[in-house]
Design an enzyme around this catalytic site. Structure first.
Site, PDB file in Angstrom:
ATOM      1  N   GLY A 130       0.783  -1.223   0.000  1.00  0.00           N
ATOM      2  CA  GLY A 130       0.000   0.000   0.000  1.00  0.00           C
ATOM      3  C   GLY A 130       0.810   1.264   0.000  1.00  0.00           C
ATOM      4  O   GLY A 130       0.242   2.345   0.096  1.00  0.00           O
ATOM      5  N   CYS A 131       2.136   1.210  -0.103  1.00  0.00           N
ATOM      6  CA  CYS A 131       2.954   2.421  -0.077  1.00  0.00           C
ATOM      7  C   CYS A 131       3.604   2.618  -1.423  1.00  0.00           C
ATOM      8  O   CYS A 131       4.265   1.721  -1.922  1.00  0.00           O
ATOM      9  CB  CYS A 131       4.013   2.332   1.011  1.00  0.00           C
ATOM     10  N   GLY A 132       3.446   3.800  -1.992  1.00  0.00           N
ATOM     11  CA  GLY A 132       3.975   4.032  -3.318  1.00  0.00           C
ATOM     12  C   GLY A 132       5.264   4.809  -3.352  1.00  0.00           C
ATOM     13  O   GLY A 132       5.790   5.084  -4.422  1.00  0.00           O
TER      14      GLY A 132
END
Length: 283
Positions: A130-132
């Site tokens: 979920g972390c870009g």
């Protein structure tokens, strides 16, 4: 270690693919009056190294399914290459399968000019679900200048009924999420709202990269259509879509202010809170 040359390999049998993506466990289900033991399935999350011309560029945590699609989609959506055919000799290596140390490595050969550019801006990306932006080393490394996207006539004619149509079909296509309950889905819809592809992953941006990789490897990247997702609209999803010229993007949840800013700058139509019978288009 086993290696598979994806472009020449036979499709992975669905049962084998599911076994890699879902792990059976026992859990206690609590209800009024007591608890009962029941069998459940949990989505797998393993490190996947993306290796270009023998150099590891990123390690992302992802569901070990559609791994080659994920790597090709990442290469395209992150600007490592410009065209799908520039990803050559795609090989997936599996390490320690079925153990706590399980991992994957995808090796891709890219043209020298892209590899030189990659080395110039190379950074170690240690991905988290979920972390870009995990692993970037400075604010300057953030890519907040989206490319302008096309404005086809069909995009301007999209109405809420058409945008919502694929969301009505998505639950039936989220086969892994129906069993484990923890996966995002990224889908491709035609201008008429027909859902043609659905890819799943524990990470929303991973699911989107898998979708782009599937379209690229089947020669359909660039065909008319729009992206639908079962997640919030975050800035990196808009950035990826803009880089690949997607003119419209719709999600089941709401966008962030930065996602809205990037969508406006690129000219992308952004739809959010797509929950039949209602949807919002941000202007």
């Amino acid at each position: 270690m086993s290696a598979i040359e994806f472009l020449a390999a036979a499709p992975v049998p669905p049962a084998a693919a599911t076994a890699a993506a879902l792990h059976p466990l026992l859990a206690q289900q609590w209800r009024a009056g007591g608890a009962a033991v029941q069998a459940v399935e949990v989505a797998a999350e393993v490190p996947i190294a993306l290796v270009f011309n023998g150099i590891s560029h990123a390690v992302m945590m992802a569901t070990p399914l559609d791994v080659a699609e994920f790597a090709v989609g990442f290469a395209l959506s992150e600007g490592v290459v410009e065209q799908a055919h520039e990803c050559r000799d795609v090989q997936v290596h599996t390490h320690a399968e079925g153990t706590p140390e399980e991992s994957r490595a995808v090796h891709i050969e890219i043209p020298p000019r892209h590899f030189m550019r990659l080395k110039e801006r190379r950074r170690a990306l240690v991905g988290r679900t979920g972390c870009g932006v995990c692993g970037i080393d400075s604010l300057q490394a953030l890519d907040l200048r989206p490319e302008p996207v096309p404005a086809p006539a069909w995009r301007d004619a999209l109405d809420a009924q058409t945008v919502l149509r694929p969301f009505g079909d998505l639950p039936g296509r989220q086969l892994l999420n129906a069993r484990a309950g923890s996966l995002h889905a990224a889908g491709w819809a035609t201008p008429q709202g027909e859902l043609t592809e659905v890819l799943e992953d524990v990470g929303r941006h991973n699911a989107l990269d898998k979708l782009f990789g599937r379209l690229a490897l089947t020669g359909r990247l660039g065909e008319p259509g729009f992206v639908v997702m079962t997640s919030r609209t975050s800035y990196e999803l808009v950035r990826k879509c803009a880089r690949l010229g997607v003119p419209a993007f719709a999600t089941i949840s709401a966008p962030t202010t930065l996602a809205l800013q990037l969508a406006r700058e690129s000219g992308m139509h952004l739809w959010g809170l797509c929950r039949p019978p209602t949807a919002l288009r941000y202007v």
